[in-house]
Enzyme design. Structure first.
Site, PDB file in Angstrom:
ATOM      1  N   GLU A   1      -3.034  -4.178   9.315  1.00 56.63           N
ATOM      2  CA  GLU A   1      -3.894  -4.230   8.009  1.00 56.63           C
ATOM      3  C   GLU A   1      -4.459  -5.637   7.833  1.00 56.63           C
ATOM      4  O   GLU A   1      -5.668  -5.564   7.217  1.00 56.63           O
ATOM      5  CB  GLU A   1      -2.965  -3.688   6.869  1.00 56.63           C
ATOM      6  CG  GLU A   1      -2.629  -2.179   7.302  1.00 56.63           C
ATOM      7  CD  GLU A   1      -1.514  -1.613   6.277  1.00 56.63           C
ATOM      8  OE1 GLU A   1      -0.618  -2.570   5.811  1.00 56.63           O
ATOM      9  OE2 GLU A   1      -1.501  -0.436   5.879  1.00 56.63           O
TER      10      GLU A   1
ATOM     11  N   ASP B   1       1.503  -1.059  -1.679  1.00 58.39           N
ATOM     12  CA  ASP B   1       2.875  -0.665  -2.206  1.00 58.39           C
ATOM     13  C   ASP B   1       3.115  -0.950  -3.665  1.00 58.39           C
ATOM     14  O   ASP B   1       3.894  -0.571  -4.314  1.00 58.39           O
ATOM     15  CB  ASP B   1       3.858  -1.214  -1.325  1.00 58.39           C
ATOM     16  CG  ASP B   1       3.819  -0.680   0.008  1.00 58.39           C
ATOM     17  OD1 ASP B   1       3.879   0.754   0.224  1.00 58.39           O
ATOM     18  OD2 ASP B   1       3.774  -1.275   1.052  1.00 58.39           O
TER      19      ASP B   1
HETATM   20  O1  DER Z   1       1.755   0.217   4.436  1.00 58.63           O
HETATM   21  C1  DER Z   1       0.977  -0.243   3.806  1.00 58.63           C
HETATM   22  O2  DER Z   1       0.524  -1.137   3.269  1.00 58.63           O
HETATM   23  C2  DER Z   1      -0.042   1.049   3.400  1.00 58.63           C
HETATM   24  O3  DER Z   1      -0.936   0.732   2.898  1.00 58.63           O
HETATM   25  C3  DER Z   1       1.030   1.928   2.219  1.00 58.63           C
HETATM   26  O4  DER Z   1       1.759   1.222   1.967  1.00 58.63           O
HETATM   27  C4  DER Z   1       0.040   2.575   1.282  1.00 58.63           C
HETATM   28  O5  DER Z   1       1.045   3.239   0.539  1.00 58.63           O
HETATM   29  P1  DER Z   1       0.493   5.082   0.270  1.00 58.63           P
HETATM   30  O6  DER Z   1       1.070   5.729   1.160  1.00 58.63           O
HETATM   31  O7  DER Z   1       1.241   5.185  -1.285  1.00 58.63           O
HETATM   32  O8  DER Z   1      -1.016   4.997   0.293  1.00 58.63           O
END
Ligand code: DER
Length: 241
Positions: free
Chosen positions: A109, A90
């Site tokens: 993640e 983000d």
């Molecule tokens: O939640 C997260 O960390 C995701 O990786 C997400 O934030 C990635 O964002 P994006 O939809 O802009 O790829």
């Protein structure tokens, strides 16, 4: 989105292993869709014997649609490592520390990222800041996964730590009441003033948040002089068309 697609393609070309890997981590969000599409187009011998480890429901569905073999992270044999984990972010600062968790999958993640030999982030150029919590880049704060019964206490402690706004992430149109993560927890989005520069600034805040009773995990993926907790080794930013 062609910029994201290009960045994803380059990231896969440069960091997907040149010999067939046993395990690859796959993150969540919209940018990872392009990463998986690029991986699915690789030479079949590079993906046929590989198990892909998702970081949530959406990530798993994405792998299914591309016919890639899935392995849940709890089935990774003890001591095995993931060759490369790909994910989005983000916000990314100049040292590649990240805020993640916009998609509410930050725990999954991070538990994948910390078991990967190499962690690669692909993000839109609009996610880049000099230091984290730059409101013009990312104004929602740090996503923090908490045990539901602890959220009032954690809210108070985050405020004492300097948070200017702490929001219990609502379920929105999906459900009445708060967002509930894949792990059955709540999410607090904690806004803090923009961080100063400095090698350990992110690490200091991350350790302070993690030490609050009730916090399961938070969305700071960082490095520092006292250790490494998920900062990507490299990041690719789709440039403006
Ligand atoms: O939640 C997260 O960390 C995701 O990786 C997400 O934030 C990635 O964002 P994006 O939809 O802009 O790829």
């Amino acid at each position: 989105d062609s910029a994201k697609q290009q960045a994803a393609f380059i990231a896969v070309q440069e960091h997907y292993p040149k010999s067939p890997p046993k395990y690859i981590g796959i993150g969540s969000g919209s940018t990872i869709v392009y990463v998986v599409a690029s991986i699915a187009r690789l030479e079949p011998s590079l993906i046929a014997s590989t198990k892909f480890i998702p970081t949530g429901f959406q990530s798993k569905q994405l792998l299914l649609t591309h016919g890639l073999e899935i392995l849940d992270i709890d089935l990774l044999p003890v001591g095995e490592i993931i060759s490369v984990a790909f994910d989005g972010a983000d916000e990314v600062d100049s040292q590649l520390n990240c805020i993640k968790g916009g998609g509410a999958c930050l725990f999954q993640e991070k538990i994948v990222a910390v078991q990967a030999e190499k962690f690669v982030v692909v993000a839109d150029f609009r996610k880049v800041s000099k230091t984290l919590l730059t409101p013009t880049t990312w104004a929602s704060g740090i996503p923090i996964e908490v045990v539901p019964s602890s959220y009032p206490y954690v809210t108070a402690k985050l405020t004492a730590l300097g948070a200017t706004q702490v929001i219990l992430r609502p379920g929105g149109k999906a459900k009445a009441g708060p967002c509930v993560t894949d792990n059955g927890n709540f999410l607090l989005d904690a806004v803090f003033p923009t961080l100063a520069e400095g090698e350990d600034v992110v690490q200091d805040l991350a350790e302070a948040i993690k030490s609050i009773v009730g916090v399961v995990e938070h969305g700071l993926f960082y490095g520092g002089t006292r250790g490494w907790k998920g900062r990507p080794e490299v990041a690719y930013f789709g440039m403006e068309d």
